[in-house]
Design a protein around this motif. Structure first.
Motif, short mmCIF file in Angstrom:
data_model
loop_
_atom_site.label_atom_id
_atom_site.label_comp_id
_atom_site.label_asym_id
_atom_site.label_seq_id
_atom_site.Cartn_x
_atom_site.Cartn_y
_atom_site.Cartn_z
N ALA A 144 0.82 -0.99 -0.05
CA ALA A 144 -0.01 0.15 -0.02
C ALA A 144 1.00 1.23 0.01
N LYS A 145 1.78 1.22 0.73
CA LYS A 145 3.05 2.50 1.04
C LYS A 145 4.07 2.50 -0.28
N ILE A 146 3.92 1.57 -1.15
CA ILE A 146 5.04 1.67 -2.26
C ILE A 146 4.46 2.40 -3.64
N GLY A 147 5.66 3.17 -3.98
CA GLY A 147 5.09 4.08 -5.06
C GLY A 147 6.14 5.08 -5.50
N TYR A 148 6.77 4.87 -6.41
CA TYR A 148 7.93 5.82 -6.67
C TYR A 148 7.49 7.36 -7.13
N LYS A 149 6.31 7.26 -7.70
CA LYS A 149 5.49 8.50 -7.81
C LYS A 149 5.04 9.62 -6.69
N LYS A 150 4.97 8.85 -5.45
CA LYS A 150 5.05 9.82 -4.32
C LYS A 150 5.92 10.38 -3.82
N ILE A 151 7.26 9.92 -4.20
CA ILE A 151 8.62 10.58 -3.79
C ILE A 151 8.60 12.04 -4.25
N GLU A 152 8.69 12.96 -3.41
CA GLU A 152 8.50 14.51 -3.75
C GLU A 152 10.18 14.97 -3.67
N LEU A 153 10.49 15.53 -4.62
CA LEU A 153 12.03 15.67 -4.80
C LEU A 153 11.74 17.36 -5.18
N ASP A 154 12.58 18.15 -4.27
CA ASP A 154 12.76 19.69 -4.43
C ASP A 154 14.04 19.76 -4.93
N PRO A 155 14.55 20.20 -6.16
CA PRO A 155 15.95 20.37 -6.59
C PRO A 155 16.37 21.84 -6.19
N GLU A 156 15.58 22.61 -6.12
CA GLU A 156 16.19 24.21 -5.52
C GLU A 156 16.72 23.86 -4.34
N ASN A 157 15.96 23.26 -3.32
CA ASN A 157 16.41 23.01 -1.97
C ASN A 157 17.09 21.83 -1.64
N SER A 158 17.29 20.78 -2.47
CA SER A 158 18.14 19.72 -2.57
C SER A 158 17.26 18.83 -1.26
N THR A 159 15.80 18.79 -1.28
CA THR A 159 15.28 18.08 -0.32
C THR A 159 14.39 16.87 -0.84
N VAL A 160 14.31 15.84 0.03
CA VAL A 160 13.43 14.71 -0.40
C VAL A 160 12.42 14.32 0.54
N PHE A 161 11.16 14.19 0.27
CA PHE A 161 9.94 14.01 1.22
C PHE A 161 9.30 12.84 0.82
N LEU A 162 8.90 11.75 1.80
CA LEU A 162 7.90 10.74 1.53
C LEU A 162 6.76 11.12 2.35
N PRO A 163 5.58 11.49 1.53
CA PRO A 163 4.50 12.12 2.00
C PRO A 163 3.74 11.30 3.01
#
Length: 332
Positions: A144-163
């Motif tokens: 249920a929690k798998i899904g690469y499309k959910k991964i949020e990348l912010d190139p400007e701030n170099s951050t990664v967020f798993l929602p």
């Protein structure tokens, strides 16, 4: 896990003995790194320099592990996972770029490769204890929690967020290949003439043997790991193999691999092993798993569309399927 024939290892050992064609020698060392077996072979002017080169490669691999390990609580990857559903995490450009490349591989493989697979609930057991398959509802919940499309990348701030809380990323299907590539790059930059870095079957080479001959890789026979279907010379290239010949289960007469499709939650069937050839071990590592999941027809169709990448598949009937650019000898 990934495996290459043990016959390859014996070739390395033979090279370690005296060579008359060159003043250089071959130095070889086996270590446990990233929780698995690494074999590092270098061509060097003498044994002392060879072992210094190997130590430098080991340090680079250990540096990579401290970034990508999900087991190391102080790693950037562990920090991302701990903050799933809470907040974005600022990461190094190196890890950010690796995640970006991983997502691109997910896109071209239609999700067969997915670093968020680390979120799965492990309801399949490959230790011989399972007598029947899990219920469909339990399998569905496990992914249920798998899904690469959910991964949020912010190139400007170099951050990664798993929602979503409970989401995790892991680099088990690409990390060893990446580490091998980086260690190779380091040694090449230090003008090490040739060598092989074998990360439990994720293998990358450069240069040649001390004799000037090409490095030779055997394609493992899934029915007998000590024998090879054929041998391929490789130059400035990488290889990775995924196989089901050590970890699998049989239910109602059907064999299931330990490799799980992250899109469905079911183990793969129909393939015994996949070997991928490409310039980078990182790409080989990821695509070996992906093709295993996609199946021989879809998998070979994908490989035939990617420049510089080739594949050899041994299907469940132990028949060899090859991409269009593969030619190899069936004799040693």
């Amino acid at each position: 896990m990934k495996y290459l024939t043990a016959l390859f290892c014996s070739l390395c050992c033979l090279l370690a003995h005296g060579q008359t064609a060159s003043a250089d020698i071959t130095v070889h060392k086996v270590l446990k790194l990233m929780g698995t077996r690494f074999e590092i072979t270098v061509v060097a002017p003498n044994e002392e320099i060879g072992y210094i080169n190997i130590d430098e490669a080991v340090s680079e691999i250990q540096r990579i592990e401290k970034i990508i390990s999900s087991w190391d609580e102080e790693s950037e990857t562990a920090l991302i996972n701990r903050n799933a559903g809470i907040k974005p995490v600022k990461v190094s450009p190196e890890l950010f770029n690796l995640i970006e490349r991983s997502i691109r591989i997910s896109e071209i493989t239609d999700g067969a490769f997915d670093i968020s697979f680390a979120s799965i609930d492990h309801i399949w057991k490959f230790d011989g204890s399972m007598k029947m398959a899990p219920d469909d509802s339990d399998i569905k919940k496990s992914i249920a929690k798998i899904g690469y499309k959910k991964i949020e990348l912010d190139p400007e701030n170099s951050t990664v967020f798993l929602p979503e809380r409970g989401m995790k990323i892991g680099f088990g299907a690409i990390g060893k290949g990446y580490a091998a590539d980086r260690a190779k790059e380091l040694l090449v930059s230090k003008e090490v003439k040739g060598g092989i870095i074998n990360a439990s079957g994720d293998l990358t080479t450069w240069g040649t043997k001390v004799t000037g001959e090409k490095w030779l890789v055997g394609i493992t026979n899934p029915l007998n790991k000590k024998k090879a279907f054929g041998w391929l010379p490789i130059v400035e290239s990488s290889v990775a193999t995924s196989g089901n010949y050590e970890k699998y289960i049989e239910l109602d007469g059907k064999r299931y691999s330990h490799i799980i499709d992250p899109r469905t939650g079911y183990p793969t069937t129909g393939i015994n092993s996949v070997t991928i050839f490409a310039k980078q071990a990182e790409l080989c590592d990821a695509l070996a798993t992906s093709v295993f999941i996609l199946g021989k027809d879809v998998g070979l169709h994908l490989i035939n569309q990617i420049d510089g990448v080739e594949a050899i598949i041994v299907d469940s009937e132990n028949k060899i399927q090859k991409s269009t650019g593969i030619m190899f000898n069936t004799k040693k």
